[in-house]
Design an enzyme around this catalytic site. Sequence first.
Site, PDB file in Angstrom:
ATOM      1  N   TYR A  35     -13.459   3.973 -14.385  1.00  0.00           N
ATOM      2  CA  TYR A  35     -13.489   2.865 -13.235  1.00  0.00           C
ATOM      3  C   TYR A  35     -14.340   1.730 -13.832  1.00  0.00           C
ATOM      4  O   TYR A  35     -13.864   0.590 -13.644  1.00  0.00           O
ATOM      5  CB  TYR A  35     -14.074   3.286 -12.033  1.00  0.00           C
ATOM      6  CG  TYR A  35     -14.379   2.399 -10.809  1.00  0.00           C
ATOM      7  CD1 TYR A  35     -13.075   2.263 -10.027  1.00  0.00           C
ATOM      8  CD2 TYR A  35     -15.233   2.071 -10.536  1.00  0.00           C
ATOM      9  CE1 TYR A  35     -12.997   1.190  -9.029  1.00  0.00           C
ATOM     10  CE2 TYR A  35     -15.457   1.085  -9.332  1.00  0.00           C
ATOM     11  CZ  TYR A  35     -14.314   0.579  -8.615  1.00  0.00           C
ATOM     12  OH  TYR A  35     -14.372  -0.113  -7.667  1.00  0.00           O
ATOM     13  N   ASP A  75       0.853  -1.272  -0.002  1.00  0.00           N
ATOM     14  CA  ASP A  75       0.029  -0.074  -0.220  1.00  0.00           C
ATOM     15  C   ASP A  75       0.831   1.238  -0.063  1.00  0.00           C
ATOM     16  O   ASP A  75       1.801   1.482   0.973  1.00  0.00           O
ATOM     17  CB  ASP A  75      -0.745  -0.087   1.278  1.00  0.00           C
ATOM     18  CG  ASP A  75      -2.085   0.853   1.123  1.00  0.00           C
ATOM     19  OD1 ASP A  75      -2.075   2.107   0.741  1.00  0.00           O
ATOM     20  OD2 ASP A  75      -3.193   0.143   1.185  1.00  0.00           O
ATOM     21  N   LYS A  91     -12.427  -2.149 -14.292  1.00  0.00           N
ATOM     22  CA  LYS A  91     -13.135  -3.022 -13.800  1.00  0.00           C
ATOM     23  C   LYS A  91     -13.661  -4.078 -14.764  1.00  0.00           C
ATOM     24  O   LYS A  91     -13.384  -5.490 -14.329  1.00  0.00           O
ATOM     25  CB  LYS A  91     -14.114  -2.804 -12.535  1.00  0.00           C
ATOM     26  CG  LYS A  91     -13.747  -1.947 -11.438  1.00  0.00           C
ATOM     27  CD  LYS A  91     -12.659  -2.956 -10.838  1.00  0.00           C
ATOM     28  CE  LYS A  91     -12.217  -2.156  -9.465  1.00  0.00           C
ATOM     29  NZ  LYS A  91     -11.079  -2.902  -9.005  1.00  0.00           N
ATOM     30  N   ASP A 107       4.325   1.334  -5.799  1.00  0.00           N
ATOM     31  CA  ASP A 107       3.496   1.745  -6.589  1.00  0.00           C
ATOM     32  C   ASP A 107       3.081   0.592  -7.718  1.00  0.00           C
ATOM     33  O   ASP A 107       3.830   0.726  -8.678  1.00  0.00           O
ATOM     34  CB  ASP A 107       4.024   2.819  -7.325  1.00  0.00           C
ATOM     35  CG  ASP A 107       2.824   3.723  -8.085  1.00  0.00           C
ATOM     36  OD1 ASP A 107       1.692   2.758  -8.398  1.00  0.00           O
ATOM     37  OD2 ASP A 107       2.973   4.835  -8.795  1.00  0.00           O
ATOM     38  N   ILE A 108       2.085   0.004  -7.674  1.00  0.00           N
ATOM     39  CA  ILE A 108       1.826  -1.230  -8.819  1.00  0.00           C
ATOM     40  C   ILE A 108       1.265  -0.675 -10.027  1.00  0.00           C
ATOM     41  O   ILE A 108       1.413  -1.442 -11.078  1.00  0.00           O
ATOM     42  CB  ILE A 108       0.831  -2.040  -8.066  1.00  0.00           C
ATOM     43  CG1 ILE A 108      -0.603  -1.285  -7.702  1.00  0.00           C
ATOM     44  CG2 ILE A 108       1.294  -2.955  -6.892  1.00  0.00           C
ATOM     45  CD1 ILE A 108      -1.617  -1.159  -8.567  1.00  0.00           C
ATOM     46  N   THR A 124     -16.750   1.456   2.154  1.00  0.00           N
ATOM     47  CA  THR A 124     -15.229   1.707   2.441  1.00  0.00           C
ATOM     48  C   THR A 124     -15.270   3.281   1.808  1.00  0.00           C
ATOM     49  O   THR A 124     -16.098   4.100   1.732  1.00  0.00           O
ATOM     50  CB  THR A 124     -14.622   0.835   1.239  1.00  0.00           C
ATOM     51  OG1 THR A 124     -15.134   1.264  -0.186  1.00  0.00           O
ATOM     52  CG2 THR A 124     -14.887  -0.527   1.497  1.00  0.00           C
TER      53      THR A 124
END
Length: 311
Positions: free
Chosen positions: A183, A52, A187, A87-88, A217
């Site tokens: 987004y 993270d 996804k 940082d992915i 969340t």
Amino acid sequence: MNSRDIAERASADTSAGTLDGRVAIITGGGRGIGGAVAKLFAREGATVVVNDIGASLSGLQSDGNPASELVRDIEAAGGTAVTNGADISDHEAARDLVESTIDRFGKLDVLVNVAGILRDRMIFNMSEEEWDAVIRVHLKGHFNTIKPAAAHWRKIGDPDAQNRIINYTSRAGLHGAPGQPNYSAAKMGIVGLTYSCAVALRRYGVTTNAVSPAAATRMTATIRDDAYSSGANELSPDSIAPIAAYLASEHSGWLNGHVIHARGYEVSLYSDPEPLVTLRSDGPWDLDEMAKEVESQFRPITEAAPPNPFV
């Protein structure tokens, strides 16, 4: 038996060491859904690499160091976890995340891709940068971690291994969200990536599935949806972590290339895409005839379908 009884029974059946000895990377693992998954994995005996970067929801600012805080909590509870701040969305950083995990622990059994950001805007107002940023973190981020993990498992070449990739998609991708075109596209792209990996990697002892979660969340706090404002306990990210733990276990090898929806005390298996009805002509279609057949055969099916939750 109601859905809560089923969830509690499933949790009891897979508790106390389901993941003993397994090594797992969880991206976006510092809080929210990723944090809940990391805590449960550690409680079930896994060694957890909590990845993270501590970014804000938009990814533009720093927002603390949740990974370190979570790792301290896991260790205090007797679990084993380490932090990783890669940082992915950066190809080389994600590769180093995977390779450093293997170097440190000698193996990698499970890769869980949760990390993501939001840059919400209607399609007619969205900037190129807002589009690119979300695609880069979500869709490219999944690719960036899966590629080196898959290369490692392919090199080992054990068809009987019990390795797992668990990707995270969303209702926004599966059904479409009006203010989230970037987004939603990312996804749904993750679903296609999941299908591809499921087919390509099974011969190397890898299963690949996607989870579509619904929980209260930081991300859902930005959505005006009454479904997330009630039942706070049920909609805790902790409620939807058990399905990830099951998928990460050695018991789930039969399940590959599917999308599972998890919300509160419910877990649902999505249907795989398949034709509902097929029209065929004896020769090249006449446009008027095609229009007539499409309306008579397709329209009743679409009108009888359940309503889209986002419309």
